[in-house]
Scaffold this active site. Sequence first.
Site, PDB file in Angstrom:
ATOM      1  N   ARG A  50       0.845  -1.214   0.000  1.00 34.54           N
ATOM      2  CA  ARG A  50       0.000   0.000   0.000  1.00 34.54           C
ATOM      3  C   ARG A  50       0.880   1.265   0.000  1.00 34.54           C
ATOM      4  O   ARG A  50       0.587   2.246   0.701  1.00 34.54           O
ATOM      5  CB  ARG A  50      -0.934   0.032   1.222  1.00 34.54           C
ATOM      6  CG  ARG A  50      -1.808  -1.188   1.399  1.00 34.54           C
ATOM      7  CD  ARG A  50      -2.925  -1.287   0.369  1.00 34.54           C
ATOM      8  NE  ARG A  50      -3.831  -2.338   0.764  1.00 34.54           N
ATOM      9  CZ  ARG A  50      -3.688  -3.630   0.387  1.00 34.54           C
ATOM     10  NH1 ARG A  50      -2.701  -3.996  -0.427  1.00 34.54           N
ATOM     11  NH2 ARG A  50      -4.557  -4.535   0.800  1.00 34.54           N
ATOM     12  N   SER A  90     -10.597   1.395   4.259  1.00 32.46           N
ATOM     13  CA  SER A  90      -9.822   1.092   5.471  1.00 32.46           C
ATOM     14  C   SER A  90      -9.173   2.378   5.946  1.00 32.46           C
ATOM     15  O   SER A  90      -8.429   3.001   5.191  1.00 32.46           O
ATOM     16  CB  SER A  90      -8.722   0.076   5.154  1.00 32.46           C
ATOM     17  OG  SER A  90      -9.293  -1.075   4.585  1.00 32.46           O
ATOM     18  N   GLU A 111      -4.264   5.296   6.625  1.00 31.60           N
ATOM     19  CA  GLU A 111      -3.994   4.996   5.210  1.00 31.60           C
ATOM     20  C   GLU A 111      -4.633   6.105   4.356  1.00 31.60           C
ATOM     21  O   GLU A 111      -4.150   6.466   3.298  1.00 31.60           O
ATOM     22  CB  GLU A 111      -4.602   3.636   4.851  1.00 31.60           C
ATOM     23  CG  GLU A 111      -4.428   3.285   3.379  1.00 31.60           C
ATOM     24  CD  GLU A 111      -5.110   1.989   2.988  1.00 31.60           C
ATOM     25  OE1 GLU A 111      -4.653   0.925   3.421  1.00 31.60           O
ATOM     26  OE2 GLU A 111      -6.106   2.057   2.237  1.00 31.60           O
TER      27      GLU A 111
HETATM   28  P1  FAD Z   1      -8.716  10.070  -4.346  1.00 29.03           P
HETATM   29  O1  FAD Z   1      -9.340   9.729  -3.047  1.00 29.03           O
HETATM   30  O2  FAD Z   1      -9.405  10.996  -5.244  1.00 29.03           O
HETATM   31  O3  FAD Z   1      -7.247  10.609  -4.069  1.00 29.03           O
HETATM   32  C1  FAD Z   1      -6.393   9.935  -3.161  1.00 29.03           C
HETATM   33  C2  FAD Z   1      -5.057  10.696  -3.085  1.00 29.03           C
HETATM   34  O4  FAD Z   1      -4.370  10.607  -4.335  1.00 29.03           O
HETATM   35  C3  FAD Z   1      -5.231  12.199  -2.834  1.00 29.03           C
HETATM   36  O5  FAD Z   1      -4.150  12.624  -2.039  1.00 29.03           O
HETATM   37  C4  FAD Z   1      -5.162  12.815  -4.227  1.00 29.03           C
HETATM   38  O6  FAD Z   1      -4.669  14.152  -4.196  1.00 29.03           O
HETATM   39  C5  FAD Z   1      -4.182  11.894  -4.930  1.00 29.03           C
HETATM   40  N1  FAD Z   1      -4.488  11.700  -6.358  1.00 29.03           N
HETATM   41  C6  FAD Z   1      -5.657  11.234  -6.882  1.00 29.03           C
HETATM   42  N2  FAD Z   1      -5.550  11.109  -8.219  1.00 29.03           N
HETATM   43  C7  FAD Z   1      -4.299  11.487  -8.534  1.00 29.03           C
HETATM   44  C8  FAD Z   1      -3.587  11.563  -9.767  1.00 29.03           C
HETATM   45  N3  FAD Z   1      -4.144  11.242 -10.932  1.00 29.03           N
HETATM   46  N4  FAD Z   1      -2.308  11.986  -9.741  1.00 29.03           N
HETATM   47  C9  FAD Z   1      -1.711  12.330  -8.575  1.00 29.03           C
HETATM   48  N5  FAD Z   1      -2.335  12.292  -7.385  1.00 29.03           N
HETATM   49  C10 FAD Z   1      -3.614  11.873  -7.358  1.00 29.03           C
HETATM   50  N6  FAD Z   1      -7.866   0.527  -1.554  1.00 29.03           N
HETATM   51  C11 FAD Z   1      -7.162  -0.608  -1.776  1.00 29.03           C
HETATM   52  O7  FAD Z   1      -5.947  -0.565  -1.970  1.00 29.03           O
HETATM   53  N7  FAD Z   1      -7.791  -1.824  -1.773  1.00 29.03           N
HETATM   54  C12 FAD Z   1      -9.108  -1.960  -1.561  1.00 29.03           C
HETATM   55  O8  FAD Z   1      -9.620  -3.058  -1.576  1.00 29.03           O
HETATM   56  C13 FAD Z   1      -9.874  -0.772  -1.317  1.00 29.03           C
HETATM   57  N8  FAD Z   1     -11.184  -0.845  -1.057  1.00 29.03           N
HETATM   58  C14 FAD Z   1     -11.896   0.286  -0.785  1.00 29.03           C
HETATM   59  C15 FAD Z   1     -13.263   0.171  -0.485  1.00 29.03           C
HETATM   60  C16 FAD Z   1     -14.000   1.295  -0.199  1.00 29.03           C
HETATM   61  C17 FAD Z   1     -15.475   1.157   0.117  1.00 29.03           C
HETATM   62  C18 FAD Z   1     -13.391   2.576  -0.233  1.00 29.03           C
HETATM   63  C19 FAD Z   1     -14.188   3.803   0.028  1.00 29.03           C
HETATM   64  C20 FAD Z   1     -12.027   2.704  -0.503  1.00 29.03           C
HETATM   65  C21 FAD Z   1     -11.267   1.553  -0.785  1.00 29.03           C
HETATM   66  N9  FAD Z   1      -9.893   1.630  -1.070  1.00 29.03           N
HETATM   67  C22 FAD Z   1      -9.187   0.479  -1.333  1.00 29.03           C
HETATM   68  C23 FAD Z   1      -9.198   2.929  -1.107  1.00 29.03           C
HETATM   69  C24 FAD Z   1      -9.337   3.653  -2.469  1.00 29.03           C
HETATM   70  O9  FAD Z   1     -10.394   3.114  -3.220  1.00 29.03           O
HETATM   71  C25 FAD Z   1      -8.047   3.590  -3.293  1.00 29.03           C
HETATM   72  O10 FAD Z   1      -6.967   4.145  -2.591  1.00 29.03           O
HETATM   73  C26 FAD Z   1      -8.193   4.313  -4.628  1.00 29.03           C
HETATM   74  O11 FAD Z   1      -7.072   4.053  -5.440  1.00 29.03           O
HETATM   75  C27 FAD Z   1      -8.344   5.828  -4.474  1.00 29.03           C
HETATM   76  O12 FAD Z   1      -8.676   6.370  -5.750  1.00 29.03           O
HETATM   77  P2  FAD Z   1      -9.388   7.771  -5.895  1.00 29.03           P
HETATM   78  O13 FAD Z   1      -9.404   8.115  -7.343  1.00 29.03           O
HETATM   79  O14 FAD Z   1     -10.690   7.748  -5.220  1.00 29.03           O
HETATM   80  O15 FAD Z   1      -8.364   8.707  -5.128  1.00 29.03           O
HETATM   81  P1  NAP Z   2     -10.246  -9.657   5.374  1.00 24.58           P
HETATM   82  O1  NAP Z   2     -10.280 -10.545   4.200  1.00 24.58           O
HETATM   83  O2  NAP Z   2     -11.229  -9.814   6.483  1.00 24.58           O
HETATM   84  O3  NAP Z   2      -8.803  -9.711   6.009  1.00 24.58           O
HETATM   85  C1  NAP Z   2      -8.517  -8.957   7.189  1.00 24.58           C
HETATM   86  C2  NAP Z   2      -7.067  -8.618   7.164  1.00 24.58           C
HETATM   87  O4  NAP Z   2      -6.279  -9.802   7.189  1.00 24.58           O
HETATM   88  C3  NAP Z   2      -6.687  -7.857   5.932  1.00 24.58           C
HETATM   89  O5  NAP Z   2      -6.006  -6.734   6.376  1.00 24.58           O
HETATM   90  C4  NAP Z   2      -5.781  -8.759   5.150  1.00 24.58           C
HETATM   91  O6  NAP Z   2      -4.610  -8.127   4.681  1.00 24.58           O
HETATM   92  C5  NAP Z   2      -5.354  -9.828   6.122  1.00 24.58           C
HETATM   93  N1  NAP Z   2      -5.426 -11.148   5.472  1.00 24.58           N
HETATM   94  C6  NAP Z   2      -6.507 -11.974   5.394  1.00 24.58           C
HETATM   95  N2  NAP Z   2      -6.182 -13.120   4.753  1.00 24.58           N
HETATM   96  C7  NAP Z   2      -4.891 -12.999   4.401  1.00 24.58           C
HETATM   97  C8  NAP Z   2      -3.991 -13.854   3.707  1.00 24.58           C
HETATM   98  N3  NAP Z   2      -4.371 -15.042   3.256  1.00 24.58           N
HETATM   99  N4  NAP Z   2      -2.737 -13.408   3.510  1.00 24.58           N
HETATM  100  C9  NAP Z   2      -2.348 -12.198   3.938  1.00 24.58           C
HETATM  101  N5  NAP Z   2      -3.148 -11.343   4.603  1.00 24.58           N
HETATM  102  C10 NAP Z   2      -4.401 -11.739   4.847  1.00 24.58           C
HETATM  103  O7  NAP Z   2     -10.287  -8.111   4.896  1.00 24.58           O
HETATM  104  P2  NAP Z   2     -11.494  -7.242   4.375  1.00 24.58           P
HETATM  105  O8  NAP Z   2     -11.592  -6.041   5.219  1.00 24.58           O
HETATM  106  O9  NAP Z   2     -12.711  -8.078   4.150  1.00 24.58           O
HETATM  107  O10 NAP Z   2     -10.924  -6.768   2.961  1.00 24.58           O
HETATM  108  C11 NAP Z   2     -10.750  -7.705   1.925  1.00 24.58           C
HETATM  109  C12 NAP Z   2      -9.622  -7.246   1.014  1.00 24.58           C
HETATM  110  O11 NAP Z   2      -9.964  -5.973   0.452  1.00 24.58           O
HETATM  111  C13 NAP Z   2      -8.300  -7.061   1.719  1.00 24.58           C
HETATM  112  O12 NAP Z   2      -7.261  -7.450   0.850  1.00 24.58           O
HETATM  113  C14 NAP Z   2      -8.234  -5.575   1.997  1.00 24.58           C
HETATM  114  O13 NAP Z   2      -6.902  -5.063   1.992  1.00 24.58           O
HETATM  115  C15 NAP Z   2      -9.014  -4.996   0.810  1.00 24.58           C
HETATM  116  N6  NAP Z   2      -9.710  -3.759   1.216  1.00 24.58           N
HETATM  117  C16 NAP Z   2      -8.978  -2.626   1.296  1.00 24.58           C
HETATM  118  C17 NAP Z   2      -9.579  -1.428   1.640  1.00 24.58           C
HETATM  119  C18 NAP Z   2      -8.785  -0.148   1.669  1.00 24.58           C
HETATM  120  O14 NAP Z   2      -9.385   0.901   1.766  1.00 24.58           O
HETATM  121  N7  NAP Z   2      -7.499  -0.220   1.582  1.00 24.58           N
HETATM  122  C19 NAP Z   2     -10.937  -1.393   1.938  1.00 24.58           C
HETATM  123  C20 NAP Z   2     -11.649  -2.577   1.868  1.00 24.58           C
HETATM  124  C21 NAP Z   2     -11.028  -3.758   1.503  1.00 24.58           C
HETATM  125  P3  NAP Z   2      -4.568  -7.207   3.360  1.00 24.58           P
HETATM  126  O15 NAP Z   2      -5.357  -5.997   3.712  1.00 24.58           O
HETATM  127  O16 NAP Z   2      -3.109  -6.949   3.222  1.00 24.58           O
HETATM  128  O17 NAP Z   2      -5.131  -7.983   2.221  1.00 24.58           O
END
Ligand code: FAD
Ligand code: NAP
Length: 340
Positions: A164, A240, A336
Site C-alpha cells: 500500500r 480502510s 492509510e
Molecule cells: P482520491 O481519493 O481521489 O485521491 C487519493 C489521493 O491521491 C489524494 O491525495 C489525491 O490528491 C491523490 N491523487 C488522486 N488522483 C491522482 C492523480 N491522478 N495523480 C496524482 N495524485 C492523485 N484501496 C485498496 O488498496 N484496496 C481496496 O480493496 C480498497 N477498497 C476500498 C473500499 C471502499 C469502500 C473505499 C471507500 C475505498 C477503498 N480503497 C481500497 C481505497 C481507495 O479506493 C483507493 O486508494 C483508490 O485508489 C483511491 O482512488 P481515488 O481516485 O478515489 O483517489
Molecule cells: P479480510 O479478508 O477480512 O482480512 C482482514 C485482514 O487480514 C486484511 O487486512 C488482510 O490483509 C489480512 N489477510 C486476510 N487473509 C490474508 C492472507 N491469506 N494473507 C495475507 N493477509 C491476509 O479483509 P477485508 O476487510 O474483508 O478486505 C478484503 C480485502 O480488500 C483485503 O485485501 C483488503 O486489503 C481490501 N480492502 C482494502 C480497503 C482499503 O481501503 N485499503 C478497503 C476494503 C477492503 P490485506 O489488507 O493486506 O489484504
Amino acid sequence: MQILSEYPLQSQHTFGAPVYAQQWLAIRTAEELVELIKQGDYQEVPKLILGGGSNILFTRSVEGLLLHNEIQGIETLKEEEGHIWLKVGGGVNWHELVIHCVSHDWGGMENLSLIPGTVGAAPIQNIGAYGVELKDIFVSLEAIDMQTGQTLHFDKEACEFGYRNSVFKNAWKGRVFITQVVFKLSTANHQINTSYGAIKSTLEAMGEGEFPSVQAISKAVVQIRQSKLPDPAVLGNCGSFFKNPEIPLALFEQLKNQFPEMIGYPTAPETIKVPAGWLIDQCGWKGKRVGNVGAYEKQALVLVNHGGATGQEAWALALQIQASVQKKFGLLIEPEVNIY
Ligand code: FAD
Ligand code: NAP
C-alpha cells in the site's frame, strides 16, 4: 477550461463531508493541465488533485484550486504471446476498467474488482485486495510535473511499490498528476489467485469448477465485498482508515504470548502484518457510534458517516481509536486515508 467557484464536494468523495473547493476545474486531457501550469496565473495557487475521492478525508474546505481528474480512454498498445498491453486514462473509473477487462477475458485485475476510485490514483498506494496488488499488472505511467508542466515517465522500478505504498506517497508526494497508466494483462493461461479468504468457497457456491473464468472470480470478489464492506453510496466511508501495522517477528511473538488470539501474516522473513481491523475490534470499537460517525459493524477498520458527519468528527474518532490501540497493544496504527 472553465474554473468554477465555491464548488460543492460532498458528492465528489465517498465519505460525503459537506465541504467546498474554493476553485474547481475538470482536467480532461494532459494538454489542458500543461496549459494551466504554464499560464503562470495559477503557479502560486495551492492545488489538490481529486479522482474518485475514495481515499481522502476532508476535514475542511479546499483552499485554492481543485483539479478533478476526468482523463478518459482505454487504448490497446499491443497484443502478443498471450498478453495485452493497455494504456488507460487516469480518470477512468477503476472498477469499470476491471469489468471491461474481465468481459474481454483478460486476466490479472479480477481480484481488484469493486475498488472505488480512478486509474490515476491506483498506483499511489499500489491498491491491493485478496492477495493481488496493482504492481502485479503494472508496466509504466505517465505524469505531469505540477511545477514545470513537464511530462514524466515512471517504470515499475521507479514507482518503488511497497505494501500500500509507492514513491508517490514519499519522494514524489503531491508533485505529479498521474495522467495515464499502462497495464499488461494475460489473454490466455491466466494465473488466477483464488487462495485468499472466501474466494474459493464463494466460487464453489456459485457452481464454478476447478478452473473458474476471470469473470467468475470478479463476480465472487464483488459478492464478498458487497456482503462485508459498506457501499459508499449508502453509508459514506473512505475504506480502510488505517494501514495494517507491519511489526518485527520478535515483537509479534511477545504480543502473541499476551494476546494468544492475535492474528498475523508474514510479509518478510522477520516481519509480520497484523490486521488493524482486528486490533480495533479488540478495543471494542466494532459497530460503535460516536455522534454521526462510527466504526462499521462488519469491519471495524472502516469508519462510516451515519449521516450529516463532518470530516473533523471522523478524524476525532480516528484519534480516539488510534490512542486506544496504542494503549492496549503498544502499536501505532497510522492512517492509510489522506487527511486534508
Ligand atoms: P482520491 O481519493 O481521489 O485521491 C487519493 C489521493 O491521491 C489524494 O491525495 C489525491 O490528491 C491523490 N491523487 C488522486 N488522483 C491522482 C492523480 N491522478 N495523480 C496524482 N495524485 C492523485 N484501496 C485498496 O488498496 N484496496 C481496496 O480493496 C480498497 N477498497 C476500498 C473500499 C471502499 C469502500 C473505499 C471507500 C475505498 C477503498 N480503497 C481500497 C481505497 C481507495 O479506493 C483507493 O486508494 C483508490 O485508489 C483511491 O482512488 P481515488 O481516485 O478515489 O483517489
Ligand atoms: P479480510 O479478508 O477480512 O482480512 C482482514 C485482514 O487480514 C486484511 O487486512 C488482510 O490483509 C489480512 N489477510 C486476510 N487473509 C490474508 C492472507 N491469506 N494473507 C495475507 N493477509 C491476509 O479483509 P477485508 O476487510 O474483508 O478486505 C478484503 C480485502 O480488500 C483485503 O485485501 C483488503 O486489503 C481490501 N480492502 C482494502 C480497503 C482499503 O481501503 N485499503 C478497503 C476494503 C477492503 P490485506 O489488507 O493486506 O489484504
